[in-house]
Design a protein around this motif. Structure first.
Motif, PDB file in Angstrom:
ATOM      1  N   SER A  31      90.195 -10.763 108.020  1.00 44.31           N
ATOM      2  CA  SER A  31      89.808 -10.097 109.258  1.00 44.31           C
ATOM      3  C   SER A  31      90.190  -8.623 109.174  1.00 44.31           C
ATOM      4  CB  SER A  31      90.527 -10.742 110.450  1.00 44.31           C
ATOM      5  OG  SER A  31      91.915 -10.462 110.389  1.00 44.31           O
ATOM      6  N   VAL A  32      89.693  -7.828 110.101  1.00 43.01           N
ATOM      7  CA  VAL A  32      90.018  -6.402 110.137  1.00 43.01           C
ATOM      8  C   VAL A  32      91.527  -6.225 110.323  1.00 43.01           C
ATOM      9  CG1 VAL A  32      89.679  -4.245 111.405  1.00 43.01           C
ATOM     10  CG2 VAL A  32      87.740  -5.742 110.972  1.00 43.01           C
ATOM     11  N   ARG A  33      92.115  -7.025 111.163  1.00 45.90           N
ATOM     12  CA  ARG A  33      93.571  -6.938 111.401  1.00 45.90           C
ATOM     13  C   ARG A  33      94.346  -7.281 110.128  1.00 45.90           C
ATOM     14  NH1 ARG A  33      95.895  -6.812 116.415  1.00 45.90           N
ATOM     15  NH2 ARG A  33      93.884  -7.434 117.228  1.00 45.90           N
ATOM     16  N   GLN A  34      93.906  -8.313 109.415  1.00 42.61           N
ATOM     17  CA  GLN A  34      94.558  -8.688 108.157  1.00 42.61           C
ATOM     18  C   GLN A  34      94.401  -7.585 107.113  1.00 42.61           C
ATOM     19  OE1 GLN A  34      92.393 -12.330 107.657  1.00 42.61           O
ATOM     20  NE2 GLN A  34      94.143 -13.596 108.278  1.00 42.61           N
ATOM     21  N   LEU A  35      93.218  -6.969 107.066  1.00 47.13           N
ATOM     22  CA  LEU A  35      93.005  -5.862 106.141  1.00 47.13           C
ATOM     23  C   LEU A  35      93.928  -4.689 106.467  1.00 47.13           C
ATOM     24  CD1 LEU A  35      89.137  -5.753 105.747  1.00 47.13           C
ATOM     25  CD2 LEU A  35      90.796  -6.110 103.930  1.00 47.13           C
ATOM     26  N   ALA A  36      94.029  -4.360 107.749  1.00 48.02           N
ATOM     27  CA  ALA A  36      94.894  -3.259 108.159  1.00 48.02           C
ATOM     28  C   ALA A  36      96.324  -3.505 107.690  1.00 48.02           C
ATOM     29  CB  ALA A  36      94.849  -3.079 109.674  1.00 48.02           C
ATOM     30  N   HIS A  37      96.801  -4.707 107.890  1.00 54.56           N
ATOM     31  CA  HIS A  37      98.158  -5.055 107.471  1.00 54.56           C
ATOM     32  C   HIS A  37      98.301  -4.963 105.946  1.00 54.56           C
ATOM     33  CE1 HIS A  37     102.073  -6.944 107.572  1.00 54.56           C
ATOM     34  NE2 HIS A  37     101.656  -7.782 106.642  1.00 54.56           N
ATOM     35  N   ALA A  38      97.299  -5.470 105.226  1.00 49.23           N
ATOM     36  CA  ALA A  38      97.364  -5.514 103.761  1.00 49.23           C
ATOM     37  C   ALA A  38      97.364  -4.130 103.131  1.00 49.23           C
ATOM     38  CB  ALA A  38      96.193  -6.330 103.211  1.00 49.23           C
ATOM     39  N   VAL A  39      96.679  -3.177 103.747  1.00 48.43           N
ATOM     40  CA  VAL A  39      96.608  -1.834 103.155  1.00 48.43           C
ATOM     41  C   VAL A  39      97.558  -0.845 103.834  1.00 48.43           C
ATOM     42  CG1 VAL A  39      94.257  -2.148 102.320  1.00 48.43           C
ATOM     43  CG2 VAL A  39      94.625  -1.089 104.544  1.00 48.43           C
ATOM     44  N   GLY A  40      98.369  -1.340 104.765  1.00 46.87           N
ATOM     45  CA  GLY A  40      99.389  -0.499 105.387  1.00 46.87           C
ATOM     46  C   GLY A  40      98.869   0.451 106.447  1.00 46.87           C
ATOM     47  N   ARG A  42      97.867   1.031 110.569  1.00 50.13           N
ATOM     48  CA  ARG A  42      98.154   0.492 111.899  1.00 50.13           C
ATOM     49  C   ARG A  42      96.896   0.329 112.736  1.00 50.13           C
ATOM     50  NH1 ARG A  42     103.571   2.238 114.523  1.00 50.13           N
ATOM     51  NH2 ARG A  42     104.960   1.948 112.755  1.00 50.13           N
ATOM     52  N   SER A  43      95.930   1.167 112.493  1.00 47.95           N
ATOM     53  CA  SER A  43      94.737   1.197 113.324  1.00 47.95           C
ATOM     54  C   SER A  43      93.619   0.331 112.749  1.00 47.95           C
ATOM     55  CB  SER A  43      94.241   2.637 113.461  1.00 47.95           C
ATOM     56  OG  SER A  43      92.983   2.682 114.070  1.00 47.95           O
ATOM     57  N   THR A  44      93.205  -0.670 113.520  1.00 45.65           N
ATOM     58  CA  THR A  44      92.073  -1.484 113.090  1.00 45.65           C
ATOM     59  C   THR A  44      90.777  -0.677 113.178  1.00 45.65           C
ATOM     60  OG1 THR A  44      91.873  -2.438 115.299  1.00 45.65           O
ATOM     61  CG2 THR A  44      93.143  -3.690 113.670  1.00 45.65           C
ATOM     62  N   ALA A  45      90.738   0.323 114.060  1.00 44.35           N
ATOM     63  CA  ALA A  45      89.555   1.181 114.165  1.00 44.35           C
ATOM     64  C   ALA A  45      89.359   1.974 112.870  1.00 44.35           C
ATOM     65  CB  ALA A  45      89.678   2.124 115.352  1.00 44.35           C
ATOM     66  N   SER A  46      90.448   2.411 112.259  1.00 45.64           N
ATOM     67  CA  SER A  46      90.345   3.137 110.984  1.00 45.64           C
ATOM     68  C   SER A  46      89.829   2.223 109.881  1.00 45.64           C
ATOM     69  CB  SER A  46      91.706   3.702 110.579  1.00 45.64           C
ATOM     70  OG  SER A  46      92.115   4.686 111.496  1.00 45.64           O
TER      71      SER A  46
END
Length: 74
Positions: A31-40, A42-46
């Motif tokens: 998910s977008v949230r999981q991707l955000a966490h995996a690549v460090g 904070r912003s899911t919009a980014s």
């Protein structure tokens, strides 16, 4: 041979690696949230911004509305 457009940013390459790993491990992308966490990030919009760039470049193809249903292009 996986061919990627040469204009991808380092962050986009990192996101693609995470998606590839998720597809190989679980059969679908994270998910977008999981991707955000995996690549460090904070912003899911980014992350969504980078995903849209990857889709425009043809590196990703969405099969549905969510990003976790995407597949790798090229």
């Amino acid at each position: 041979m996986n061919r990627r457009p040469e204009h991808l940013t380092e962050r986009e390459e990192e996101i693609l690696r995470c998606i590839r790993r998720g597809i190989e491990d679980k059969g679908e992308g994270p998910s977008v949230r999981q991707l955000a966490h995996a690549v460090g990030m904070r912003s899911t919009a980014s992350v969504a911004y980078h995903l849209a760039n990857l889709e425009r470049s043809g590196a990703l193809i969405r099969d549905g509305r969510g990003w976790n249903t995407c597949r790798l292009g090229h």
